[in-house]
Design an enzyme around this catalytic site. Sequence first.
Site, PDB file in Angstrom:
ATOM      1  N   ASN A   1       0.856  -1.182   0.000  1.00  0.00           N
ATOM      2  CA  ASN A   1       0.000   0.000   0.000  1.00  0.00           C
ATOM      3  C   ASN A   1       0.889   1.229   0.000  1.00  0.00           C
ATOM      4  O   ASN A   1       1.331   1.717   1.041  1.00  0.00           O
ATOM      5  CB  ASN A   1      -0.930  -0.028   1.211  1.00  0.00           C
ATOM      6  CG  ASN A   1      -1.980  -1.104   1.099  1.00  0.00           C
ATOM      7  OD1 ASN A   1      -2.943  -0.983   0.342  1.00  0.00           O
ATOM      8  ND2 ASN A   1      -1.785  -2.202   1.827  1.00  0.00           N
ATOM      9  N   GLU A   2       1.163   1.711  -1.190  1.00  0.00           N
ATOM     10  CA  GLU A   2       2.119   2.791  -1.400  1.00  0.00           C
ATOM     11  C   GLU A   2       1.507   4.151  -1.026  1.00  0.00           C
ATOM     12  O   GLU A   2       0.310   4.245  -0.757  1.00  0.00           O
ATOM     13  CB  GLU A   2       2.552   2.799  -2.869  1.00  0.00           C
ATOM     14  CG  GLU A   2       3.187   1.495  -3.343  1.00  0.00           C
ATOM     15  CD  GLU A   2       4.621   1.307  -2.849  1.00  0.00           C
ATOM     16  OE1 GLU A   2       4.979   1.841  -1.778  1.00  0.00           O
ATOM     17  OE2 GLU A   2       5.390   0.617  -3.535  1.00  0.00           O
ATOM     18  N   PRO A   3       2.320   5.217  -0.995  1.00  0.00           N
ATOM     19  CA  PRO A   3       1.789   6.545  -0.725  1.00  0.00           C
ATOM     20  C   PRO A   3       0.587   6.859  -1.614  1.00  0.00           C
ATOM     21  O   PRO A   3       0.623   6.636  -2.823  1.00  0.00           O
ATOM     22  CB  PRO A   3       2.975   7.461  -1.043  1.00  0.00           C
ATOM     23  CG  PRO A   3       4.179   6.628  -0.745  1.00  0.00           C
ATOM     24  CD  PRO A   3       3.791   5.237  -1.172  1.00  0.00           C
TER      25      PRO A   3
ATOM     26  N   SER B   1      -2.424   5.448  -0.974  1.00  0.00           N
ATOM     27  CA  SER B   1      -3.411   4.377  -0.804  1.00  0.00           C
ATOM     28  C   SER B   1      -4.542   4.844   0.108  1.00  0.00           C
ATOM     29  O   SER B   1      -4.310   5.496   1.130  1.00  0.00           O
ATOM     30  CB  SER B   1      -2.753   3.133  -0.204  1.00  0.00           C
ATOM     31  OG  SER B   1      -1.810   2.588  -1.105  1.00  0.00           O
TER      32      SER B   1
END
Length: 634
Positions: A173-175, A177
Site C-alpha cells: 500500500n504505497e503513498p 493508498s
Amino acid sequence: MSAGPVRVGGSPFVHAGVTGTARERIPTVIIDEHGAMARVVAQRIATLMRERSAAGQTLVLGLATGSTPIGVYRELIRLHREEGLSFRHVVSFNLDEYYPMRADSIHSYHRFMWENLFSHVDIDAANVNIPDGSLARADVDAACAAYEAKIVAAGGIDFQLLGIGKTGHIGFNEPGSGEHSRTRLVHLDSITRRDAAADFFGEENVPREALTMGIATIMAAREVAILATGEHKSGIVRRSVEGEIDRAVAATFLQRHPNTTFYVDDAAAVDLTRVATPWLLDEVVWDEPLAVRAVTWLAAKQKKAMLKLTQADYAENNLTSLVARHGSPGAVNGLVFNVLGAKIRGKSKLPRGLKTICFSPHPDDDVISMGGILRKFVENENDMTVAYMTSGNIAVFDHDVRRYMDFLLRLDSERIGDGTAVRQLADTVHAFLQRKQAGDVDIPEVQDMKRIIRESEAVSGIEVMGLGKEHARFLNLPFYQTGKVRKDPIGPADVAIVAELLRELQPDLIFVAGDLSDPHGTHRMCKEAIDRAVAEVYTGAHAAKRPEIWLYRGAWQEWPITEATVLVPLSQEELTLKIQAIFKHQSQKDSAPFPGQDEREFWQRVEQRNKTTAKQLDQLGLAEYFAMEAYVIA
C-alpha cells in the site's frame, strides 16, 4: 524506559520499553536484540495457536515477507520442532505478491513463504493462501475479489504480521493508498522498487506492479504486529507512530486500529521522542550521557557553540532541571565540552603494539568504514590482521566476470601456451552467462571468479594502508554461501571459524561492524557470529583475555558524536588515502550492485560523513578538523 506487564489481545506478557506517552499513537515496544523481538512475536502467535487449537477452532494468520519477519518464522519453526507447536489448525493469507511473477521464481513471495516457513511445519497446503502473480491481467480483478471473499469466509484475520517500507507502506500500500482500499493490483513506488533492486540484481528487473491486501483488509484484522529494524527505518517509524494520519504514509492508518503493537529495535527507535529527546516529555534522571545528548541537541537547535549557551536557552527548551542539577549553565556547558573533547584521539592517543583483528563483513567494509584508523594503527606498529568474513561475490557484476575471463584467455593464448583448461573454463562461464536470467544463482565457477575478484581487490585496498596479503584472512563463512541475496542463519560452523581465528591470533583488540542498516543484514549476522565466538572462547579461565571490542560504522550510517566513545581525526591527506583504498575495489566502483537508497558511490558517502562528523564538533565550538571517524567501545 521501563518494563511492565502489558495486555495485548487479552493475553498478558512482559515487554521492554512500552510507553504510554501521548506522542506515540501506536503502542511501541523497543527490543534491542533481533532474536528477542522474534521470540516475543512468535510466542504471541504460538499462544493464539494453542488457544484456538484447544478450543477446536482455526486461527487465521496474515503473514508478511521480507527480511524482518524471517526471525519470527525461524522461531515458529523451532517451536514446531522442539515444542510440538502444530499448524494443523492454521489458515494463512499472505499480504502481497509481485506482478507478474511465477510461483516458482526465485523472487516470488510464494516461494519465499514455503522456503522460510510452510515447508518446515505441518500446515495443510490447502490452508495456505498467497496472491497469484501468474494470473492473466484480465483475471486479476476477479481473483482479488475472491481473495477478499475467502478471508471473510475464513472468519477474518485474527493476527496480522507486518513490516514497514521506507515510504511507510504496509503490504504494497504505497503513498496515496486509501483507507478503504481492498486487495488489488497496484503500481509500485520508485523508492519501493529501488529498495527491492538488490533482490532482483538491478532496479530494471523489479516488477512495476504488485498484488496487495488493502488498508481496509489489514485494518479488519483483530490484532496487528508491525516490525521495524535498523537505523534506516527510524524516520518512518517516528512518522508512523507520532505523526498525523496521512494517505502519504499508509502505516499511519494503524493509529486507528484498536489492537496494534509496533516492535522496533534500538536502531529503528532512535528518532522517537522518548529516545531522542525524552526531556521534552517528562521529568528525567540526568546522568552524564543524557546530559551530553541534551546539550549537544540544544546547541544545534540554537545554532550556538555549546560554551555560549545561556540560562534562557535552557529555559526555553525544557532543560532548566539540567542546569539545576549542575548549578549553572556554564557548569553544564563545560562538562559536556570536556566530555566530547576527551573522545578525540589522534595517532599519539591510539593503541600501540597490540595484536588487532579488523573483522570486515564484506571485502571492502574495512577501508570504507575505518580506513583512517586502519592506517594509524599500522603506523603505530600494531600487529594487524584484516579478516574478511564473506566473499561478497554476489555483489560483482557479470560483466566483470566476462572482462576477467577475456583477460585470462588473452594471457593464456599469448604468454602461457593456449592451454585447454582456461578455454574450457571460458566456454563454461560464457555459456552460463549467456542463458542466465536476473537473479539466477551463479554456477560454482562464476561464484569462484567473483570471490577471487573481490579477494584481490581487498588485498589491493589494504596495501594502500601499508599492509600486505599476509595480513588478510578470507574466512568465507558458510552462512553467506547460498549464491542468493538471502542468506542462511548464523550456525555453529560460522561461529567455529571465527572462534578458531580468535584462538589462533589471541588479539588484544578487535574491530567489529556495528552498522545495522546493511540492506541484507550481513553486517548484523557477522556481528552475531563474532559475539557468539567471543562468548565461547573467552569463558572461565580465559575470560580475562577477552579483547577490547571497537564497533565501527560508515558504509550506511555513522555513529553520532554523542554515542561515540572515540573520535579519530583525519587530515586531508589521510582522507585522500582512505578514498584511494576504496578505489581499489573496482568491482564496486562507479555503480555498485547494492547501493541502497543512497545513489552516491561509497567513497562519496565516506567523504561526506567523515567531513560532517568533524564539522559537527566545529559547530559545537570544539577543535576544527578536516574529517573524522567515530567508534564505540563495547
